[in-house]
Design a protein around this motif. Structure first.
Motif, mmCIF file in Angstrom:
data_model
loop_
_atom_site.group_PDB
_atom_site.id
_atom_site.type_symbol
_atom_site.label_atom_id
_atom_site.label_comp_id
_atom_site.label_asym_id
_atom_site.label_seq_id
_atom_site.Cartn_x
_atom_site.Cartn_y
_atom_site.Cartn_z
ATOM 1 N N ILE A 1 0.852 -1.201 0.000
ATOM 2 C CA ILE A 1 0.000 0.000 0.000
ATOM 3 C C ILE A 1 0.879 1.240 0.000
ATOM 4 O O ILE A 1 1.779 1.377 0.837
ATOM 5 C CB ILE A 1 -0.919 0.022 1.236
ATOM 6 N N LEU A 2 0.629 2.134 -0.943
ATOM 7 C CA LEU A 2 1.295 3.433 -0.971
ATOM 8 C C LEU A 2 0.239 4.514 -1.139
ATOM 9 O O LEU A 2 -0.497 4.538 -2.125
ATOM 10 C CB LEU A 2 2.307 3.518 -2.118
ATOM 11 N N GLU A 3 0.169 5.400 -0.157
ATOM 12 C CA GLU A 3 -0.731 6.551 -0.229
ATOM 13 C C GLU A 3 0.139 7.793 -0.325
ATOM 14 O O GLU A 3 0.855 8.136 0.611
ATOM 15 C CB GLU A 3 -1.631 6.596 1.008
ATOM 16 N N ALA A 4 0.068 8.456 -1.476
ATOM 17 C CA ALA A 4 0.923 9.618 -1.741
ATOM 18 C C ALA A 4 0.113 10.773 -2.302
ATOM 19 O O ALA A 4 0.597 11.530 -3.147
ATOM 20 C CB ALA A 4 2.048 9.229 -2.696
ATOM 21 N N ALA A 5 -1.113 10.913 -1.847
ATOM 22 C CA ALA A 5 -1.970 12.000 -2.327
ATOM 23 C C ALA A 5 -1.339 13.359 -2.013
ATOM 24 O O ALA A 5 -0.726 13.549 -0.966
ATOM 25 C CB ALA A 5 -3.354 11.912 -1.670
ATOM 26 N N ARG A 6 -1.462 14.265 -2.954
ATOM 27 C CA ARG A 6 -0.992 15.655 -2.827
ATOM 28 C C ARG A 6 0.527 15.772 -2.803
ATOM 29 O O ARG A 6 1.059 16.804 -2.417
ATOM 30 C CB ARG A 6 -1.603 16.340 -1.595
ATOM 31 N N CYS A 7 1.216 14.718 -3.190
ATOM 32 C CA CYS A 7 2.675 14.782 -3.357
ATOM 33 C C CYS A 7 2.942 15.186 -4.807
ATOM 34 O O CYS A 7 3.210 14.341 -5.673
ATOM 35 C CB CYS A 7 3.324 13.446 -3.015
ATOM 36 N N SER A 8 2.857 16.459 -5.069
ATOM 37 C CA SER A 8 2.764 16.956 -6.436
ATOM 38 C C SER A 8 4.096 16.983 -7.180
ATOM 39 O O SER A 8 4.131 17.310 -8.372
ATOM 40 C CB SER A 8 2.158 18.368 -6.441
ATOM 41 N N GLN A 9 5.201 16.629 -6.512
ATOM 42 C CA GLN A 9 6.494 16.619 -7.186
ATOM 43 C C GLN A 9 6.869 15.237 -7.729
ATOM 44 O O GLN A 9 7.880 15.098 -8.419
ATOM 45 C CB GLN A 9 7.597 17.099 -6.234
ATOM 46 N N LEU A 10 6.081 14.227 -7.445
ATOM 47 C CA LEU A 10 6.384 12.879 -7.912
ATOM 48 C C LEU A 10 6.084 12.760 -9.404
ATOM 49 O O LEU A 10 5.083 13.309 -9.893
ATOM 50 C CB LEU A 10 5.559 11.854 -7.129
ATOM 51 N N THR A 11 6.922 12.024 -10.117
ATOM 52 C CA THR A 11 6.790 11.946 -11.576
ATOM 53 C C THR A 11 6.778 10.498 -12.060
ATOM 54 O O THR A 11 6.981 9.551 -11.290
ATOM 55 C CB THR A 11 7.951 12.681 -12.275
ATOM 56 N N ASP A 12 6.600 10.350 -13.371
ATOM 57 C CA ASP A 12 6.615 9.024 -13.993
ATOM 58 C C ASP A 12 7.914 8.278 -13.717
ATOM 59 O O ASP A 12 7.912 7.056 -13.540
ATOM 60 C CB ASP A 12 6.443 9.164 -15.510
ATOM 61 N N ALA A 13 9.028 8.998 -13.701
ATOM 62 C CA ALA A 13 10.324 8.340 -13.502
ATOM 63 C C ALA A 13 10.363 7.605 -12.163
ATOM 64 O O ALA A 13 10.827 6.462 -12.071
ATOM 65 C CB ALA A 13 11.443 9.370 -13.584
ATOM 66 N N GLY A 14 9.878 8.255 -11.115
ATOM 67 C CA GLY A 14 9.869 7.620 -9.803
ATOM 68 C C GLY A 14 8.937 6.441 -9.740
ATOM 69 O O GLY A 14 9.275 5.377 -9.195
#
Length: 345
Positions: free
Chosen positions: A186-199
């Protein structure tokens, strides 16, 4: 033994009787004090002194407790496995340091809304809690990649991580998860707006056990992330992509044609995905276990498209909203006008 004190949370007699309770219930293992806003550090002192068998403790919204409580728990409740400190906003890195030195067997730690916590607190968890499987850091806004990297390097058994609202995180955190936490479900990363496709590409290629992902407002991700999830994460059951405005029908096509789409996917949230059309609903007809679709403010999805998927998959709950059309202005300009969000009954 299990106890839930929620119904007595603000009783004037609660604090006075708790010491007596602790003295006479020394075999207690599960204790729920969620919302008991009147308790203080003295409660945890009593638990520390008399309840050494305690394994599961919920202190959610016990806003009066401080680092002293964690020091007490560390000294007397060394069997703790599950601790919820959500919204206990007086807790700092010093309290976490004291806690984990004595409670190194923690498997689940909830720190939602502990806004004073910094990366240094996660360093202490890294050094002592190698059995940790569940960690919730929602809205711990001072946490950065440095802290998440530390957790990943020390807690290889991590299965569930919530960093929603930790807006400083970048792909460095996803890279650390991918390289160190292969059991992640489970990964909850809502509102982490700097995450991209590469990650997310690196994460998907290494974490094949993923079952639930909340990526709401990860605004930089595109169909590329969905392609990687469809290839490498066959166990995916729930996915939130709300407000991910770069997602298109093509990304949903890859997801629906994958193993997870055919066999596992149950919940898909696409609120405010402005490029999504009725074609997405046609693709989702291939998802045999789908239970719920969220489509609020998907302006290119029509009632006809929803009617079609309901005909093919009648058990699927489709949640959508269609704003009323703004009427043209009256000839004289004096008539009542409506915005798209309003309607007169």
């Amino acid at each position: 033994m299990n106890y839930n004190f929620w119904h007595y949370s603000n009783s004037p007699a609660f604090c006075c009787c708790f010491r007596t309770f602790a003295q006479n219930c020394r075999n207690i293992e599960h204790l729920n004090l969620n919302g008991c806003t009147k308790i203080t550090d003295s409660t945890c002192y009593s638990l520390s002194r008399f309840c050494s068998k305690l394994k599961h403790l919920d202190l959610t919204s016990c806003v009066a407790i401080t680092n002293s409580s964690l020091k007490g728990l560390s000294e007397g409740c060394r069997n703790l496995e599950h601790l919820n400190l959500s919204w206990c906003d007086q807790i700092t890195k010093d309290g976490i340091e004291a806690l984990v030195k004595g409670c190194s067997g923690l498997k689940a730690l909830f720190l939602r809304g502990c806004t004073q916590l910094e990366d240094e607190a996660l360093k202490h968890i890294q050094n002592h809690c190698h059995e940790l499987a569940i960690l919730n850091l929602q809205s711990c806004t001072q946490i950065s990649d440095e802290g998440i990297v530390k957790i990943c390097r020390g807690c290889h058994r991590l299965q569930s991580l919530c960093v929603s609202g930790c807006c400083n995180l970048t792909d460095a955190s996803l890279t650390a998860l991918g390289l160190n936490c292969p059991r992640l479900k489970i990964l909850e990363a809502a509102r982490c707006s700097q995450l991209t496709d590469a990650g997310f590409t690196l994460l998907a290629r290494n974490c094949h056990e993923l079952e639930k992902m909340d990526l709401e407002e990860c605004v930089l991700i595109t169909d590329s992330t969905l392609i990687q999830l469809s290839i490498h994460c066959p166990k995916l059951q729930a996915l939130s992509l709300s407000h991910c405005e770069l997602i298109t029908d093509d990304g949903i096509l890859h997801l629906s044609n994958s193993t997870c789409g055919h066999e596992r996917l149950q919940v898909l949230e696409l609120d405010n995905c402005l490029l999504i059309t009725d074609v997405t609903l046609e693709h989702l007809e291939n998802c045999h276990n789908l239970e719920r679709i969220e489509l609020y403010d998907c302006q290119q999805v029509t009632r006809a498209g929803i009617k079609r998927i309901r005909a093919h998959r009648p058990h699927v709950k489709v949640h959508a909203y269609f704003a009323p059309v703004t009427p043209p202005p009256s000839v004289g300009g004096s008539g009542q006008r409506l915005c798209r969000c309003c309607i007169i009954l």
